[in-house]
Design an enzyme around this catalytic site. Sequence first.
Site, short mmCIF file in Angstrom:
data_model
loop_
_atom_site.label_atom_id
_atom_site.label_comp_id
_atom_site.label_asym_id
_atom_site.label_seq_id
_atom_site.Cartn_x
_atom_site.Cartn_y
_atom_site.Cartn_z
N CYS A 31 0.84 -1.21 0.00
CA CYS A 31 0.00 0.00 0.00
C CYS A 31 0.87 1.25 0.00
O CYS A 31 2.11 1.17 0.04
CB CYS A 31 -0.92 0.00 1.22
N CYS A 34 3.49 1.57 2.70
CA CYS A 34 4.74 0.85 2.43
C CYS A 34 5.68 1.71 1.58
O CYS A 34 6.89 1.75 1.80
CB CYS A 34 4.47 -0.47 1.73
N CYS A 99 46.43 -14.02 -13.66
CA CYS A 99 47.06 -13.77 -12.37
C CYS A 99 46.11 -13.03 -11.45
O CYS A 99 44.99 -12.67 -11.84
CB CYS A 99 48.35 -12.97 -12.55
N CYS A 102 44.53 -9.82 -12.62
CA CYS A 102 43.39 -9.97 -13.52
C CYS A 102 42.09 -10.09 -12.72
O CYS A 102 41.05 -9.57 -13.14
CB CYS A 102 43.56 -11.22 -14.39
N ASP A 510 22.65 -32.93 18.77
CA ASP A 510 21.29 -33.36 19.10
C ASP A 510 21.35 -34.89 19.27
O ASP A 510 22.08 -35.55 18.54
CB ASP A 510 20.34 -32.97 17.98
N ASP A 717 19.49 -32.95 12.80
CA ASP A 717 18.89 -33.48 11.57
C ASP A 717 17.42 -33.14 11.41
O ASP A 717 16.81 -33.48 10.40
CB ASP A 717 19.07 -35.00 11.50
N ASP A 721 15.80 -28.50 14.75
CA ASP A 721 17.22 -28.19 14.95
C ASP A 721 17.67 -26.98 14.13
O ASP A 721 18.75 -26.44 14.38
CB ASP A 721 18.10 -29.40 14.57
#
Length: 826
Positions: A31, A34, A99, A102, A510, A717, A721
């Site tokens: 809007c 914003c 090199c 560059c 964990d 996993d 976590d």
Amino acid sequence: MDLATRTDTPTKADDAHASARLRLPVSGMTCGSCVRRVEAGLERLDGTGEIAVNLAGEHVDIAYDPARLAPGDLIAAVEAAGYDVKLREIDLALEGMTCGSCVARAEKALLATPGVITASVNLATERARISVTDDSVIDDAIRAVTDAGYTAQRVSEDLPGTDAPAYPDDSRERLHVAIGIALSAPLVLPMLGMPFGYHWMPPGWVQVLLATPVQFWLGARFYVSGWKALKARTGNMELLVAMGTSAGYFLSLYMLIGYWLSPHAGMHHEPEYYFEAAAVIITLVLLGKYLEARAKRKTADAVRALAALRPDTARLRRAGTEAVVPIAQVRAGDIVVVRPGERVPVDGLIREGESEIDESMVTGESLPVHREEGARVIGGSINGSGRLIIETTAIGQDTTLSRIMKLVEGAQASKAPIQKLVDKVAAIFVPVVVVIALITLASWLAFDGDVEKAIVIAVTVLVIACPCALGLATPTAIMAGTGAAASNGILIKDAEMLERAHAIRAVAFDKTGTLTLGKPALAGFTPVAGEGENQGATDDLLAVAAALQEGSEHPLAGAVVAAAKEKGLALPQAQAVKAVPGRGIEGSIGDARYAIGSARQMADHGIALDDLADAAQEEAARGRSISYMARIDGTPRLIAWMSFADQPRESARAAVAKLHAIGITSIMVTGDNEAAARAIAREIGIDAVRAEVAPDDKARIVAELRETYGAIAMVGDGVNDAPALAAADLGIAMGSGTDVAMEAAGITLMRSDPLAVADAIDVARRTRSKIKQNLFWAFIYNTGGIPLAAFGLLNPIIAGAAMAFSSVSVVSNALLLRRWKPAGGR
């Protein structure tokens, strides 16, 4: 309002100074309010001019003063206002870089392109990774690279690994080296007799005939590239070689012409020319570049090996018939048939059959793994003796193999923090060396007066000093290290993670699914007195517990459901089931309301567990997890308790022992009760335990552990976590885990083996060690070589050889990382 434009006179930056303009794509605006927030955030910056926010087009056009503001400042202001700036990340394949100078030149050209926000150029991969505001900028970026003296093209985004770095053609380079050696040998070999009084050097006219094609045909590339560098007002290795060899060649030519024009020509010995120095230097540089290119190609072998795993065809089943089709024609949901011995063409789920699958090249798992109906298979793995019917779940860029390649390519293209400093040094290196050579020339002329000697010494300074090794020291080690790790199922997100892994002092694990198998079994289901008077009543309670937890993904819930199904119990219909984070679950069966979970959940309902303290403590001492079941409609009361057994992984103890061996403390972080957690910790040798930790608290616990131990890694996993992985100095996700965990992690382990945690830290430390070794030798070549050359203590040919092989030695040292193997072997 579709367009809101700032039309008032800028108060902080006059439009005359706002010489740059940038359009940023902004998402999240809904809007006019914003629009004003974005404007206000940008107006606060000292250096902005006219600002135009387009709500419908979701972008903002900004005039700004580049002397006071960088594009990153503008992006940060928009994000601070609460909106996202969506940038595109594009890879460009570059040709012509030789090199470290560059690298700096190419990056400078890219960053000067309007719309290019960040640019990172990698000498070893000959790639540039740029962040742009939109695709229309890409052509301008390519044009900027071309104007800087290089060629560039966009790398295909269709599939990772399809565009290999454009290294020079072997056959052409090999031919040029052979011709250079053939023409230079007659100039060098006679020098071997000089210490013994033999003068076999051919006459000057023969020397010039041999040296000229080397200088201006084989060495033409140095003049072309050096000229491009001069036009871009910078310098590079080719410019140093061209200047140095040209000085030696034309000094010798001047001496030769002077001898020919002398009235005593033919009556005296010819002077000592330097044609051989110029020719040999060019030949040695060509040889060094040829060997360097071959070595660099080996550092990229890991990605090429992964790309080679991708099958070109698949056996598709449609309407009851099977047909071999190109892999591009396979879609998600298609049924694919894989015969014994064939490579699995796609990621998918087995719908029929079972087999042993070799996943070693993808996950690093040394032995084939058994897969049966319902199991997931990875494209690129090799089927064993069974015939499999697979339902496709991922294709193209979404497959595990493609994601691995993209991650590896990203890591190899990234820069270690130290490399940014090296690039700055390399950027000014060539001009500084030219100045040193001029000072050397002037000094020798002033103090010695021998013009010939002064020029030769200045040439030696130019030739010995080359930033090649500086530019290759870090990226080649990163390529080799991340490639070796990927070949063994360890995926490192970027070079910064190598630095972080080196600093780790403690690892927090964990428990469930990481140190243990993550497949707990129901070891005991015990009704309290008066609730389960007979087996039938006990089974009824078990059926209720299973019904309430049937939709849960928690491993303990799965164990209860599995136990009920194994007994063949009919599960009643559960209603109004909800998870209680960090506690357990609640739900209804008919008119009854139940709660299943931890002691804390029971305490929340005012249920005392004193009567079960001894029994629960005994089970916990055996390493078992305890869960409680209560009825909470009316007066809450306990009706049953359950114990679960989850076996530690076979390699858990060895993993912890290896961490101890390299000076790293191990910590277990779990939601289990203290006694059960400590029992498992004792079994596998864990140093410290943080038990009864709610998922939301894991990130806070990581912060506390950092205060105690220093830099910390978190291994997990599961989805819960992910915050802790992101909060840690280094997040490590187990390969059996979720995509969310892997996204938050800096390192992903493709096999569910805690020993791989120590392996990941080990390979990171070895890679960082190689980076330090390479940088040491690269600086030694230059900081040690230049003074020796300036004081006349180096022969030009020796200087040329040292310069040519400095980069070869650095790359070869990095390649030693390819020999690295994890502790368990492969």
